[in-house]
Design an enzyme around this catalytic site. Structure first.
Site, PDB file in Angstrom:
ATOM      1  CG  ASN A 210      29.161   4.603  36.448  1.00 23.62           C
ATOM      2  OD1 ASN A 210      29.540   5.124  35.403  1.00 23.62           O
ATOM      3  ND2 ASN A 210      28.304   5.189  37.282  1.00 23.62           N
ATOM      4  CD  GLU A 211      27.409  -3.322  35.190  1.00 21.53           C
ATOM      5  OE1 GLU A 211      28.092  -3.679  36.170  1.00 21.53           O
ATOM      6  OE2 GLU A 211      26.250  -3.710  34.991  1.00 21.53           O
ATOM      7  N   PRO A 212      32.185  -2.680  35.822  1.00 20.76           N
ATOM      8  CG  PRO A 212      32.666  -4.753  36.805  1.00 20.76           C
ATOM      9  CD  PRO A 212      31.522  -3.911  36.321  1.00 20.76           C
TER      10      PRO A 212
ATOM     11  CB  THR B 138      24.209  -5.968  36.006  1.00 25.39           C
ATOM     12  OG1 THR B 138      25.412  -5.587  36.684  1.00 25.39           O
ATOM     13  CG2 THR B 138      23.142  -4.906  36.221  1.00 25.39           C
TER      14      THR B 138
END
Length: 639
Positions: A162-164, A181
């Site tokens: 769950n990235e920014p 990442t």
């Protein structure tokens, strides 16, 4: 009373945090909690539903669970698992697959029912992923939800993938990976270009439904993002901050990962401190930087307004403290890194005698010496010291494949130009080219290719050391066996690595040793090489008199720099010396422009080095000391 003190100490922390001395102890504690849950559920004839994470963080947790199974009879027959994520696309048999990771680290070594294992499928056609993700959610709900979810944290603040920008109510879905990442994963894939751009991940909303959430983080690399996650405002820019909304979460950290939390980094803001010399130095420098005043201009009001009234009460006036810290900082600055001959050395970082010292500079990779301490290296030689450089590894994994062909083509052309037979060399070249054209990401190179890559880096290191002023007999290539695997994952250190280091040290009998203390390097090679040097010196100190008088200095710069309060020797560089250092770094042409493993810093190594050296000099200038072009920083190891 103790409870009140703890609440005051942790008042900046917005969720529960437990800190252990190291990741080994922390991992065992987490594994024990998982085992207790499994056994509790077994006693009730119920299934234990675990959400599992991958990556380096949970490896020791899984190792301890395997030990509990083998040695203490912990059974996993009642366990159902759901993994957080998987790269997309990804074959389950690939080395980088999380299926492979989980099998190697846990599932192949326990008695879990394979039907109870769930890992997102990275082989699905794109059009089937949406329905698959909905079904993944339904499966979790059908077994009663997650009892415990293990998490790591990425340096973007991601949990799972769950990235920014991820929503707090997000479910399992296909996501696009952040560039940072992908850079962090590049070593596993043999370069960022081979890292998948997408992944399937559980959502933040899915994670939130777990009855217990444990987020783990180890090492100083995670300290910055941990501070944001624990003490920062809730924001989609740092998805882990959403965990502040959960009543069921706990962060489990080692000391390094917790080091930037307020209670550890600036404890005077939350509690009374033990004001020893190092704490005073750190606090006064922090105060100067916070109020943007030189140290000698700090007032008692500045101290009182920033949680440091206790310091003045215990240690004297602001004026007296300011003078003391200013003088201590001043005494770290020296243009004589090998000691100034015939000088009063009581307040200098290095001894005056002997005037001509024997010096060994250990360089983990073939360029760390000039990148991290090139100016000091050159100055030591210029000032007449007997300097040796020892390259601990070949660095042969960090050379581009097309450089191998270029150098082979040069060798073939040279042979032809002098009338030498080159058929054999051309045959080797053809085999290399064929191999490289079909090479898979992270595939082990042939021995010939590894040799050429090693020769490239060796020739560059020789050129750099010669430029610094060394004769060839003072340039040593150790090729420590732990490194020579041809893979990014290295062999464990053995006594042979230490003995080879002892042999070199006994030959030189140095007064000074310089070694890389830059443990943030993404390869992990620096800390391994430092520990080998330390083990060798510790053994020698038990039996050899010269070793008792050998000082060990740590340098940084390739990946990060020492904080100002940590610095014990600061070597100023003139503009001309900065240029000479840059020229030495330029000898490492295979690392120029864009190295194979750049880490999370997009700047070229020479740019990183210069800018960090200038930042160190500026920090001294801002504190009210002399204004130099640049500075290289060192910390002495205390045996």
């Amino acid at each position: 009373m103790a409870r009140l003190n703890l609440l005051e100490e942790t008042r900046f922390e917005k969720l529960p945090v437990t800190v252990y001395s190291d990741e080994y102890i922390a991992s065992v504690k987490v594994a024990q909690r998982i085992a207790e849950l499994i056994r509790y559920k077994q006693g009730r004839n119920e299934k234990a539903v675990l959400g599992l994470a991958t990556g380096a963080t949970p490896v020791k947790v899984y190792s301890e669970l395997v030990r509990l199974h083998r040695e203490e009879g912990l059974s996993f027959r009642n366990v159902i698992t759901f993994n957080l994520d998987e790269y997309y696309p990804m074959q389950p048999t690939a080395v980088q697959s999380y299926v492979t990771f989980m099998n190697e680290n846990l599932f192949d070594h326990i008695d879990i029912n394979r039907n109870n294992i769930h890992i997102p499928d990275g082989t699905l056609p794109l059009e089937k992923i949406h329905d698959y993700c909905l079904d993944y959610e339904r499966k979790i709900e059908s077994v009663g939800g997650l009892d415990l979810q293990l998490l790591g944290i990425g340096r973007t603040g991601h949990i799972g993938f769950n990235e920014p920008g991820s929503a707090p109510n997000s479910g399992t879905r296909l996501v696009t990976l952040d560039d940072l990442t992908r850079r962090d994963a590049s070593r596993d894939f043999g370069g960022k270009e081979n890292v998948p751009r997408k992944a399937i991940t559980m959502g933040i909303g899915t994670i939130f439904k777990a009855r217990e959430i444990i987020l783990m983080a180890w090492s100083g690399k995670k300290a910055s993002i941990i501070k944001k996650a624990v003490e920062g405002e809730i924001s989609g820019d740092v998805p882990a901050t959403y965990l502040q909304l959960s009543d069921n979460v706990e962060f489990v950290l080692d000391q390094d990962a917790a080091s930037e939390l307020t209670r550890f980094d600036t404890p005077w803001l939350v509690k009374d401190c033990v004001w020893d010399d190092s704490q005073i130095k750190k606090a006064v420098i922090w105060l100067s930087q916070t109020v943007k005043k030189p140290i000698l201009k700090l007032t008692e009001e500045d101290y009182n307004n920033h949680g440091m009234a206790q310091l003045i009460t215990e240690k004297g006036t602001a004026y007296e403290i300011n003078i003391d810290i200013f003088n201590k900082l001043q005494s770290t600055i020296t243009g004589w890194p090998g000691g100034k001959p015939n000088a009063d050395d009581r307040r200098r970082p290095e001894r005056a005698e002997p005037a001509r010292k024997r010096v060994v500079i250990f360089s983990p990779h073939p360029d760390d010496d000039v990148i991290s301490m090139g100016g000091t290296f050159i100055r030591l030689v210029d000032q007449g010291h007997d300097v040796h450089v020892a390259y601990q590894t070949s660095g042969n994994t960090a050379v581009w494949d097309d450089d191998v062909l270029r150098y082979m083509e040069f060798a073939i052309d040279f042979n032809r130009s002098i009338g030498q037979e080159s058929d054999h060399l051309e045959g080797i070249y053809d085999n290399m080219r064929s191999f490289l054209e079909n090479k898979q990401p992270n595939q082990l190179d042939t021995q010939e290719i590894r040799d050429v890559k090693g020769f490239i880096r060796k020739s560059e290191a020789i050129a750099g050391a010669r430029y610094a002023g060394l004769d060839d007999d003072h340039i040593h290539f150790m090729a420590l066996p732990f490194y020579e695997t041809g893979k990014t994952v290295k062999k464990p250190v053995t006594d042979i690595d230490v003995e080879l280091t002892i042999e070199l040290l006994q030959k030189v009998k140095p007064h000074q040793v310089f070694a890389a203390g830059d443990f943030a390097d993404p390869h992990g090679t620096h800390i391994v090489c430092f520990n080998i040097v330390l083990a060798a010196l510790n053994r020698l100190r038990e039996t050899e008199e010269w070793a008792q008088d050998c000082w060990l200095w740590m340098y940084r710069g390739a990946w990060h720099e020492f904080a100002t309060h940590e610095i014990e020797m600061a070597v100023p560089l003139s503009p001309q010396e900065v240029q000479r250092k840059r020229n030495a770094i330029f000898k490492h042409q295979s690392q120029k422009d864009y190295p194979v493993f750049p880490g999370d810093d997009a700047r070229e190594f020479w740019v990183r080095a210069e800018e960090r050296n200038r930042e160190t000099a500026k920090s001294y200038d801002d504190l009210g000391l002399a204004n130099y072009e640049a500075m290289e920083a060192f910390v002495r190891w205390k045996f």
